[in-house]
Structure formats: C-alpha cells, structure tokens
Design a protein around this motif. Structure first.
Motif, PDB file in Angstrom:
ATOM      1  N   GLY A 179      44.017  41.552  40.267  1.00  0.00           N
ATOM      2  CA  GLY A 179      42.575  41.448  40.160  1.00  0.00           C
ATOM      3  C   GLY A 179      42.070  41.310  38.742  1.00  0.00           C
ATOM      4  N   ALA A 196      43.767  36.917  41.632  1.00  0.00           N
ATOM      5  CA  ALA A 196      42.771  37.104  42.683  1.00  0.00           C
ATOM      6  C   ALA A 196      43.440  37.809  43.855  1.00  0.00           C
ATOM      7  CB  ALA A 196      42.197  35.763  43.131  1.00  0.00           C
ATOM      8  N   ARG A 237      38.271  37.323  52.463  1.00  0.00           N
ATOM      9  CA  ARG A 237      37.724  37.873  51.219  1.00  0.00           C
ATOM     10  C   ARG A 237      38.604  37.449  50.044  1.00  0.00           C
ATOM     11  NH1 ARG A 237      34.355  42.229  49.747  1.00  0.00           N
ATOM     12  NH2 ARG A 237      34.856  43.151  47.718  1.00  0.00           N
ATOM     13  N   ASP A 239      38.779  38.523  45.942  1.00  0.00           N
ATOM     14  CA  ASP A 239      38.312  39.296  44.794  1.00  0.00           C
ATOM     15  C   ASP A 239      38.905  38.667  43.541  1.00  0.00           C
ATOM     16  OD1 ASP A 239      36.824  41.411  46.163  1.00  0.00           O
ATOM     17  OD2 ASP A 239      38.778  42.018  46.950  1.00  0.00           O
TER      18      ASP A 239
END
Length: 271
Positions: A179, A196, A237, A239
C-alpha cells in the motif's frame, strides 16, 4: 521532451497514450528469469516483491539506455539516437507471501485465481526506473532536479547504488510496505516502487473463473488478471493508484520526473 518506453507491454503504452504521452516503444530484450535467478543466487534467498519489480525495472531501462546508438537523429524511430528519458517498469502480484508473475498456462491461471479468491486479495507491486539520456542540457537552467547533473540535486532520497549489494539501487526501495511507495535517486536515474492492495469479489464462482481464463486475457499478465479488461468486474476495491495495477503508477512516474529531474508532466504531452 521524449519518453522511451523500455517495455513490450501494450497496456503500459496505452496507459501513457491515454495520458497524453506518445512514448517511443523499444523492446529491452531482458531475460527476466535469468536476471532474477542471478540476483537471488548472489543473495542466497528469493527476492521480495519490491526488490523484484525494482530490479527488473532497472534492468529494462538500462538495457535500452545503454544500448549502442545509431547516428541518425532525424526522427524518434527505430535506430535513432536516444534523446530524452528512458522508462522501464515491471509488475508482480503477491498473495500470502507468494509472488505471482504471468501464468502462461490456463491450468496455472485457474489455480492462481482459486488461491487469490481464498486469500481475498493481494498486493500488486509496480517497479519503475527512469534514466536521463537527454543529449543536450541547458546548464543555465535553475529549476530543481536533474539527478546527477552539475549544480542540481534531486529532491528525492539520494543513495549510493553500491550499498545495495547484488540488488544495487533496487535494494534501497526494498522496505516499501504493501500500500506504500518509495523513490530514490542515484546519478542519472530515479527508481521507485509503488503498490496497490486489491480485494476480490467474495462470490466469484468456479464457472466464472473458467469463463475468464477461457478468454486468454489472464495468461500473459502479472497475477493473472487485468483491471482494464474483463477482470474489472471481479475486483471490488483498490487501495492505491489504479494505474499501478495496469502496469505503471502515473502519479509516481510524474513525481519521479518532477522531483528527480525538474520535468513537469505536461512537458511530455504530445500536443
């Protein structure tokens, strides 16, 4: 200002084109498996995700930037001398500590999807290397950047590649957490790793896996999926930068050029 793309990835080329940049496409010709095996042997262990993608990004960029140049500078075509910045990139997908590259085989792709769904998701590591190969520089320019050039210093973390051992400059971005991202500079190059974290749909069925693998789309991409194709419906999703999952992180590449060399993103637009 030219950007040379040291990659055979159509996704990276399309991503840059969609962003207003028309790169000069040059195949790096790097034997990725051999390069990884050599470094892993020297280290006495497997490479981590950040190490692997950064090392291969550097290898690809250097293979193009350091190749013998032809004499014809008339056009940015095959054989013309490099005059601009060379970008190399690499990607790998990590699930439960295991790195996944391109599956190639449908059976392998199906197995990977089952593992990814069981884990719920994973981390996409994206490595970047930009090498400055501008043939003429204005030494009176007082803008920031210009890694390794006289009278300038890159406003990124400056390191000595020799301190990274067998990994070289890639060793300086080995501490990037899932992340997160990191940028380092040494001489005429800036290296970065972005990541990611992806979450997959919980209710994806075996029939959906078979149907997706049958399209052939996941066979030649890291992690056996793409977010800019049929797999987008199965990813709930992200991130991190979505472009990092496609093949290169556009925000990170912009930062590399601006903070490392004083080059604004719009300077590369094809107008």
């Amino acid at each position: 200002m030219r950007l040379y793309l040291a990659s055979t990835s159509p996704a990276r080329r399309a991503l840059l084109a969609q962003s207003g940049i028309e790169p000069v496409h040059v195949a790096p010709g790097v034997d990725e498996d051999a390069a990884v095996a050599a470094v892993a042997s020297a280290l006495g262990r497997d490479l981590t995700g950040p190490e692997l993608v950064a090392m291969l990004a550097i290898e690809k960029a250097a293979a193009v930037a350091d190749a013998p140049l032809a004499d014809d500078a008339a056009a940015p075509a095959a054989g013309a001398p490099i005059d601009g910045f060379v970008f190399g990139g690499d990607s790998a997908f990590e699930v439960d500590g295991v790195l996944y590259g391109k599956p190639h085989d449908p059976a392998v792709a199906r197995d990977r999807w089952r593992q990814m769904l069981a884990a719920g998701g994973g981390t996409l590591w994206s490595g970047h290397c930009v090498i400055d190969r501008r043939r003429a520089l204005d030494t009176t320019d007082d803008r920031p950047g210009g890694a390794g050039r006289a009278r300038t210093a890159p406003p990124v973390r400056t390191v000595d590649a020799s301190g990274g051992g067998p990994l070289g400059l890639a060793g300086s971005v080995a501490d990037v957490a899932p992340g997160g991202s990191g940028l380092v500079a040494d001489g005429d190059r800036v290296v970065a790793v972005d990541s990611a974290v992806l979450t997959f749909a919980e209710d994806m069925s075996p029939e959906e896996i078979d149907a997706y693998v049958a399209t052939g789309e996941p066979l030649e991409v890291a992690g056996a999926f793409t977010i800019d194709g049929r797999a987008a419906a199965y990813i709930t999703r992200i991130d991190g930068a979505p472009s990092a999952v496609v093949g290169l992180s556009l925000p990170v590449l912009r930062s590399m050029l601006l903070r490392g060399f004083g080059i604004a993103w719009h300077d590369l637009w094809a107008l």
